[in-house]
Design a protein around this motif. Structure first.
Motif, short mmCIF file in Angstrom:
data_model
loop_
_atom_site.label_atom_id
_atom_site.label_comp_id
_atom_site.label_asym_id
_atom_site.label_seq_id
_atom_site.Cartn_x
_atom_site.Cartn_y
_atom_site.Cartn_z
N TYR A 60 1.04 2.89 18.53
CA TYR A 60 0.17 4.36 17.85
C TYR A 60 0.08 5.28 18.89
O TYR A 60 0.63 6.72 17.95
CB TYR A 60 -1.59 3.09 17.78
CG TYR A 60 -2.04 4.82 16.80
CD1 TYR A 60 -1.82 3.85 15.07
CD2 TYR A 60 -2.67 5.42 17.31
CE1 TYR A 60 -2.34 5.08 14.12
CE2 TYR A 60 -3.35 6.51 16.02
CZ TYR A 60 -2.87 5.86 14.97
OH TYR A 60 -3.68 6.77 14.13
N ARG A 82 13.05 9.40 14.60
CA ARG A 82 13.37 8.54 13.38
C ARG A 82 14.00 7.18 13.93
O ARG A 82 14.45 7.10 14.77
CB ARG A 82 14.34 8.83 12.57
CG ARG A 82 13.90 10.49 11.87
CD ARG A 82 15.23 10.87 11.23
NE ARG A 82 16.10 9.32 10.11
CZ ARG A 82 14.95 9.38 8.51
NH1 ARG A 82 13.72 10.29 8.22
NH2 ARG A 82 14.63 8.40 8.28
N PRO A 119 5.55 7.70 13.63
CA PRO A 119 3.93 7.88 12.83
C PRO A 119 3.75 6.62 12.35
O PRO A 119 2.88 5.75 11.80
CB PRO A 119 3.52 8.95 12.06
CG PRO A 119 3.98 9.94 12.83
CD PRO A 119 5.61 9.34 13.13
N TYR A 120 4.29 5.77 11.77
CA TYR A 120 4.74 4.51 10.50
C TYR A 120 4.86 3.58 11.60
O TYR A 120 4.35 2.36 10.70
CB TYR A 120 5.68 5.31 9.51
CG TYR A 120 5.26 6.07 8.36
CD1 TYR A 120 3.98 6.30 7.14
CD2 TYR A 120 6.07 7.43 8.44
CE1 TYR A 120 3.85 6.55 6.50
CE2 TYR A 120 5.19 8.01 7.50
CZ TYR A 120 4.74 8.14 6.47
OH TYR A 120 4.17 8.90 5.75
N LEU A 121 5.39 3.02 12.32
CA LEU A 121 5.36 2.37 13.18
C LEU A 121 4.11 1.40 13.10
O LEU A 121 4.55 0.18 13.14
CB LEU A 121 6.37 2.44 14.50
CG LEU A 121 6.01 1.61 15.98
CD1 LEU A 121 7.80 1.25 14.50
CD2 LEU A 121 6.90 2.52 16.84
N PHE A 177 12.22 5.24 9.15
CA PHE A 177 10.93 6.27 8.84
C PHE A 177 10.86 6.91 9.89
O PHE A 177 11.29 6.13 11.40
CB PHE A 177 9.81 5.16 8.51
CG PHE A 177 9.54 3.91 9.61
CD1 PHE A 177 8.68 3.90 10.52
CD2 PHE A 177 10.88 2.33 10.09
CE1 PHE A 177 9.27 3.28 11.94
CE2 PHE A 177 10.51 1.57 10.46
CZ PHE A 177 9.58 1.68 11.84
N GLN A 178 9.55 7.61 10.04
CA GLN A 178 9.62 8.31 11.28
C GLN A 178 8.29 7.28 12.56
O GLN A 178 7.23 6.53 11.56
CB GLN A 178 8.48 9.11 10.53
CG GLN A 178 8.61 10.42 9.69
CD GLN A 178 10.39 11.31 10.52
OE1 GLN A 178 11.59 10.94 9.94
NE2 GLN A 178 10.10 12.53 11.45
N TRP A 237 2.26 0.66 11.37
CA TRP A 237 1.42 0.20 10.19
C TRP A 237 2.79 -0.93 9.47
O TRP A 237 2.86 -1.82 9.01
CB TRP A 237 1.32 1.78 9.15
CG TRP A 237 0.28 2.55 9.39
CD1 TRP A 237 0.62 3.10 9.94
CD2 TRP A 237 -1.09 1.51 9.07
NE1 TRP A 237 -0.59 3.90 10.32
CE2 TRP A 237 -1.43 2.78 9.74
CE3 TRP A 237 -1.89 0.82 8.47
CZ2 TRP A 237 -3.02 2.72 9.70
CZ3 TRP A 237 -2.83 0.45 9.09
CH2 TRP A 237 -3.30 2.04 9.31
N VAL A 238 4.00 -0.74 9.84
CA VAL A 238 4.99 -1.18 9.76
C VAL A 238 5.46 -2.94 10.65
O VAL A 238 5.60 -3.83 9.84
CB VAL A 238 6.35 -0.60 10.17
CG1 VAL A 238 7.59 -1.65 10.27
CG2 VAL A 238 6.84 0.48 9.37
N SER A 292 3.52 6.42 18.88
CA SER A 292 3.89 7.19 17.92
C SER A 292 3.71 8.12 17.45
O SER A 292 4.00 9.42 16.80
CB SER A 292 3.27 6.00 16.84
OG SER A 292 2.17 5.66 16.16
N ARG A 293 2.48 8.81 17.64
CA ARG A 293 1.26 10.25 17.15
C ARG A 293 2.16 11.12 17.57
O ARG A 293 1.46 12.47 17.47
CB ARG A 293 0.09 10.11 17.21
CG ARG A 293 -0.69 8.55 16.36
CD ARG A 293 -0.42 8.76 14.33
NE ARG A 293 -1.14 10.79 14.46
CZ ARG A 293 -2.27 10.24 13.59
NH1 ARG A 293 -3.18 9.35 13.25
NH2 ARG A 293 -2.15 11.77 13.63
#
Length: 236
Positions: free
Chosen positions: A127, A137, A149-151, A146-147, A153-154, A130-131
């Motif tokens: 987290y 990408r 920051p979504y990692l 995806f970008q 949540w993936v 990612s932020r």
């Protein structure tokens, strides 16, 4: 000894933590210790003074299998990305992030029935990375782009699809966001200040003086297009 050189080229905190996780799992696999001697148990910790459980509960992902290798890979990748990236030259600050996250997770675990916290710590590392790398990408099994920051949540959705408990993912995301907010967001707001100040004894431990990047300087990115798993590891 190319393997030895590669091993000692790993940043110290990443090397120490991933080695501890690997050795702990091997020790359980060979029956030198059992998982019952490692898990988080407040009664045994605070009444029987089995204080080692405060550490070992972060070092065991379960027996050798997909879950173990998945977590160890992600821990190694993103721990190293952080230590060589936004924490470069600031090992004391990086260790303090570990301690802050670990303490917060232990407090949460007092109210939630979770006995091993290593996976939550991995999600926290993911987290924060990612932020701090919002424009990187990523690629999921060659199917989803995806970008960064979504990692987290993936990974959350992936755990859900596998039927795993998502409590640890949620815990990691919450703790990661708390750290990110206190360290990266709040100090830059009007009237804000740095809440998480690394103790001097940690700076002394790493022979560091307190160094802080200019608040207006952008965080370094570790890449532009990273496959799921990062660092060149293709999940395909």
């Amino acid at each position: 000894m190319a393997l030895q050189q590669e091993y000692f080229s790993i940043p110290p905190i990443t090397r120490a933590y991933t080695t501890a996780c690997l050795l702990t799992t091997i020790a359980v696999q060979l029956d030198f210790v059992t998982a019952y001697q490692l898990y988080f148990n407040p009664e045994l910790i605070f009444k029987k003074f089995q204080l080692w459980r405060l550490i070992t509960c972060f070092c065991f992902y379960g027996g050798m299998g997909f879950n173990f290798f998945f977590n160890l890979l992600f821990t190694y990748r993103y721990c190293r990305h952080l230590e060589e990236g936004s924490f470069r030259g600031r090992a004391a600050d990086f260790l303090y992030m570990f301690l802050f996250g670990g303490v917060l997770m232990i407090i949460m675990a007092l109210f939630i029935n979770i006995v091993f916290l290593g996976s939550a710590l991995t999600i926290m590392l993911v987290y924060v990375w990612s932020r701090r790398n919002p424009f990187v990408r990523m690629n999921f099994f060659g199917l989803l782009n995806f970008q960064a920051p979504y990692l987290p949540w993936v990974l959350f959705a992936f755990s859900l699809l596998l039927g795993n408990s998502v409590i640890v993912d949620i815990m990691g995301i919450i703790v990661g966001h708390v750290y990110y907010f206190l360290e990266d967001i709040f100090p830059r707001q009007q009237g804000g200040f740095r809440v998480l100040k690394t103790p001097r004894f940690l700076q002394w431990l790493f022979h560091e003086t307190s160094r802080r990047a200019d608040e207006n300087e952008a965080r370094p990115n570790e890449g532009n297009n990273v496959p799921f798993g990062a660092g060149g590891f293709h999940w395909q």
